[in-house]
Design a protein around this motif. Sequence first.
Motif, PDB file in Angstrom:
ATOM      1  N   UNK A 138       0.831  -1.201   0.000  1.00 48.85           N
ATOM      2  CA  UNK A 138       0.000   0.000   0.000  1.00 48.85           C
ATOM      3  C   UNK A 138       0.870   1.258   0.000  1.00 48.85           C
ATOM      4  N   UNK A 139       1.907   1.261   0.829  1.00 49.69           N
ATOM      5  CA  UNK A 139       2.820   2.397   0.875  1.00 49.69           C
ATOM      6  C   UNK A 139       3.549   2.581  -0.443  1.00 49.69           C
ATOM      7  N   UNK A 140       3.987   1.490  -1.028  1.00 57.34           N
ATOM      8  CA  UNK A 140       4.684   1.549  -2.319  1.00 57.34           C
ATOM      9  C   UNK A 140       3.763   2.121  -3.390  1.00 57.34           C
ATOM     10  N   UNK A 141       2.491   1.710  -3.376  1.00 56.55           N
ATOM     11  CA  UNK A 141       1.555   2.219  -4.383  1.00 56.55           C
ATOM     12  C   UNK A 141       1.319   3.723  -4.196  1.00 56.55           C
ATOM     13  N   UNK A 142       1.336   4.199  -2.963  1.00 56.19           N
ATOM     14  CA  UNK A 142       1.190   5.639  -2.707  1.00 56.19           C
ATOM     15  C   UNK A 142       2.413   6.402  -3.200  1.00 56.19           C
ATOM     16  N   UNK A 143       3.600   5.875  -2.910  1.00 51.88           N
ATOM     17  CA  UNK A 143       4.847   6.540  -3.302  1.00 51.88           C
ATOM     18  C   UNK A 143       5.012   6.550  -4.823  1.00 51.88           C
ATOM     19  N   UNK A 144       4.731   5.426  -5.455  1.00 51.41           N
ATOM     20  CA  UNK A 144       4.923   5.323  -6.905  1.00 51.41           C
ATOM     21  C   UNK A 144       3.787   5.953  -7.699  1.00 51.41           C
ATOM     22  N   UNK A 145       2.630   6.117  -7.070  1.00 46.28           N
ATOM     23  CA  UNK A 145       1.468   6.683  -7.756  1.00 46.28           C
ATOM     24  C   UNK A 145       1.296   8.158  -7.454  1.00 46.28           C
ATOM     25  N   UNK A 146       0.384   8.487  -6.534  1.00 48.45           N
ATOM     26  CA  UNK A 146       0.064   9.897  -6.271  1.00 48.45           C
ATOM     27  C   UNK A 146       1.255  10.755  -5.860  1.00 48.45           C
ATOM     28  N   UNK A 147       2.156  10.222  -5.038  1.00 41.94           N
ATOM     29  CA  UNK A 147       3.300  11.036  -4.611  1.00 41.94           C
ATOM     30  C   UNK A 147       4.230  11.340  -5.782  1.00 41.94           C
ATOM     31  N   UNK A 148       4.415  10.377  -6.682  1.00 39.93           N
ATOM     32  CA  UNK A 148       5.262  10.610  -7.856  1.00 39.93           C
ATOM     33  C   UNK A 148       4.641  11.664  -8.762  1.00 39.93           C
TER      34      UNK A 148
END
Length: 127
Positions: free
Chosen positions: A92-102
Amino acid sequence: MTDLDDDAHCLDFVADCRLRAATDLFAHTWDPVVLAALRTGPRRRRELRTAIGGISDKVLTDSLRRLLIAGLLDRHAHAEAPPRVEYALTGLGQSLVEGPMAVLGRWALEHADELLDAQESGDSGGL
């Protein structure tokens, strides 16, 4: 129709919207910074403090606690002497970092000059 439109109760009670739960992840200044510092893989507390710079031990502890509770981080204690604890992004954290945060990071880079100019001018738009 967007996915947000599917969340019908948002129309009546915006404060209860799922979007708010997601944006609350950015309510604490250091939380996204800690997530970004973990994007390359697991790190120990000391490594995080060094990589981030300017974060106090208390603030890092609070941030790690919030991110663990939110399900964005895992904490792994290795059975060694001396003890070694590492923090890593969950899926879940990886998806946040690679998605919206990127995406937000790219937007910020693209508009950094405009943002800084607006902040420096102090134009409140008549408020």
